[in-house]
Design a protein around this motif. Structure first.
Motif, PDB file in Angstrom:
ATOM      1  N   MET A 166       0.840  -1.192   0.000  1.00  0.00           N
ATOM      2  CA  MET A 166       0.000   0.000   0.000  1.00  0.00           C
ATOM      3  C   MET A 166       0.877   1.244   0.000  1.00  0.00           C
ATOM      4  O   MET A 166       2.047   1.189   0.389  1.00  0.00           O
ATOM      5  CB  MET A 166      -0.929   0.027   1.213  1.00  0.00           C
ATOM      6  N   MET A 167       0.322   2.354  -0.431  1.00  0.00           N
ATOM      7  CA  MET A 167       1.001   3.644  -0.425  1.00  0.00           C
ATOM      8  C   MET A 167       0.645   4.376   0.870  1.00  0.00           C
ATOM      9  O   MET A 167      -0.493   4.320   1.314  1.00  0.00           O
ATOM     10  CB  MET A 167       0.536   4.530  -1.579  1.00  0.00           C
ATOM     11  N   THR A 168       1.616   5.081   1.415  1.00  0.00           N
ATOM     12  CA  THR A 168       1.328   5.948   2.556  1.00  0.00           C
ATOM     13  C   THR A 168       1.055   7.352   2.023  1.00  0.00           C
ATOM     14  O   THR A 168       1.231   7.640   0.839  1.00  0.00           O
ATOM     15  CB  THR A 168       2.515   5.987   3.538  1.00  0.00           C
ATOM     16  N   ASP A 169       0.673   8.238   2.926  1.00  0.00           N
ATOM     17  CA  ASP A 169       0.393   9.630   2.554  1.00  0.00           C
ATOM     18  C   ASP A 169       1.658  10.376   2.129  1.00  0.00           C
ATOM     19  O   ASP A 169       1.567  11.500   1.656  1.00  0.00           O
ATOM     20  CB  ASP A 169      -0.253  10.370   3.727  1.00  0.00           C
ATOM     21  N   GLU A 170       2.803   9.749   2.283  1.00  0.00           N
ATOM     22  CA  GLU A 170       4.055  10.394   1.892  1.00  0.00           C
ATOM     23  C   GLU A 170       4.296  10.337   0.384  1.00  0.00           C
ATOM     24  O   GLU A 170       5.257  10.909  -0.120  1.00  0.00           O
ATOM     25  CB  GLU A 170       5.214   9.753   2.644  1.00  0.00           C
ATOM     26  N   CYS A 209       5.167  10.923  -8.042  1.00  0.00           N
ATOM     27  CA  CYS A 209       6.289  11.103  -8.962  1.00  0.00           C
ATOM     28  C   CYS A 209       6.140  10.272 -10.237  1.00  0.00           C
ATOM     29  O   CYS A 209       6.917  10.441 -11.172  1.00  0.00           O
ATOM     30  CB  CYS A 209       7.606  10.788  -8.271  1.00  0.00           C
ATOM     31  N   ASP A 210       5.174   9.376 -10.280  1.00  0.00           N
ATOM     32  CA  ASP A 210       4.854   8.577 -11.464  1.00  0.00           C
ATOM     33  C   ASP A 210       5.845   7.466 -11.798  1.00  0.00           C
ATOM     34  O   ASP A 210       5.718   6.848 -12.852  1.00  0.00           O
ATOM     35  CB  ASP A 210       4.703   9.467 -12.716  1.00  0.00           C
ATOM     36  N   VAL A 211       6.815   7.170 -10.961  1.00  0.00           N
ATOM     37  CA  VAL A 211       7.786   6.135 -11.334  1.00  0.00           C
ATOM     38  C   VAL A 211       7.310   4.728 -11.010  1.00  0.00           C
ATOM     39  O   VAL A 211       7.743   3.772 -11.649  1.00  0.00           O
ATOM     40  CB  VAL A 211       9.190   6.370 -10.714  1.00  0.00           C
ATOM     41  N   CYS A 212       6.409   4.556 -10.066  1.00  0.00           N
ATOM     42  CA  CYS A 212       5.977   3.217  -9.653  1.00  0.00           C
ATOM     43  C   CYS A 212       4.985   2.581 -10.613  1.00  0.00           C
ATOM     44  O   CYS A 212       5.063   1.384 -10.883  1.00  0.00           O
ATOM     45  CB  CYS A 212       5.392   3.248  -8.244  1.00  0.00           C
ATOM     46  N   CYS A 247      10.791   3.619  -5.742  1.00  0.00           N
ATOM     47  CA  CYS A 247      10.177   4.725  -4.984  1.00  0.00           C
ATOM     48  C   CYS A 247      11.250   5.597  -4.324  1.00  0.00           C
ATOM     49  O   CYS A 247      12.017   5.117  -3.497  1.00  0.00           O
ATOM     50  CB  CYS A 247       9.237   4.179  -3.920  1.00  0.00           C
ATOM     51  N   PRO A 248      11.277   6.891  -4.662  1.00  0.00           N
ATOM     52  CA  PRO A 248      12.302   7.774  -4.096  1.00  0.00           C
ATOM     53  C   PRO A 248      12.037   8.214  -2.662  1.00  0.00           C
ATOM     54  O   PRO A 248      12.938   8.738  -2.008  1.00  0.00           O
ATOM     55  CB  PRO A 248      12.298   8.974  -5.044  1.00  0.00           C
ATOM     56  N   VAL A 249      10.821   8.012  -2.162  1.00  0.00           N
ATOM     57  CA  VAL A 249      10.504   8.477  -0.803  1.00  0.00           C
ATOM     58  C   VAL A 249      10.121   7.348   0.148  1.00  0.00           C
ATOM     59  O   VAL A 249       9.684   7.605   1.267  1.00  0.00           O
ATOM     60  CB  VAL A 249       9.391   9.557  -0.811  1.00  0.00           C
ATOM     61  N   ASP A 250      10.267   6.109  -0.276  1.00  0.00           N
ATOM     62  CA  ASP A 250       9.965   4.958   0.582  1.00  0.00           C
ATOM     63  C   ASP A 250       8.572   5.024   1.198  1.00  0.00           C
ATOM     64  O   ASP A 250       8.399   4.847   2.400  1.00  0.00           O
ATOM     65  CB  ASP A 250      11.027   4.813   1.677  1.00  0.00           C
ATOM     66  N   CYS A 251       7.572   5.259   0.347  1.00  0.00           N
ATOM     67  CA  CYS A 251       6.203   5.381   0.854  1.00  0.00           C
ATOM     68  C   CYS A 251       5.361   4.136   0.597  1.00  0.00           C
ATOM     69  O   CYS A 251       4.152   4.149   0.805  1.00  0.00           O
ATOM     70  CB  CYS A 251       5.527   6.602   0.236  1.00  0.00           C
TER      71      CYS A 251
END
Length: 83
Positions: A4-8, A12-15, A54-58
């Motif tokens: 799942m994705m977090t709110d962070e 960025c469209d890479v995933c 993912c660049p922000v580990d969300c």
């Protein structure tokens, strides 16, 4: 477990293009992962590709969708055969 994705998520469209099952799509405010399609890349890759890029580990394991490796593989096979 499905992921799942977090709110962070920074949208960025890479995933989305990395998901071999088409489980990732744009939601209302962030990307979302469809737990019915997410196999954590079991059957495709050794690691979850969305997590890798993912660049922000969300992207985390979804505690509401606890699945074993065998269950993820069965889901992969079901999705593959349906396509």
């Amino acid at each position: 477990m499905a992921l799942m994705m977090t709110d962070e998520c920074i949208n960025c469209d890479v995933c989305e293009p990395e998901c071999p099952n088409g489980a990732i799509s744009q939601g209302d405010s962030t990307y979302v992962i469809n737990p019915d399609l997410c196999t954590e890349c079991v059957g495709h890759y050794e690691t979850s590709q969305c997590v890798e890029v993912c660049p922000v580990d969300c992207i985390i394991k979804d505690p509401k969708h606890n699945e074993t490796e065998e269950e993820l593989r069965a889901k992969y096979e079901r999705i593959s055969n349906a396509g």
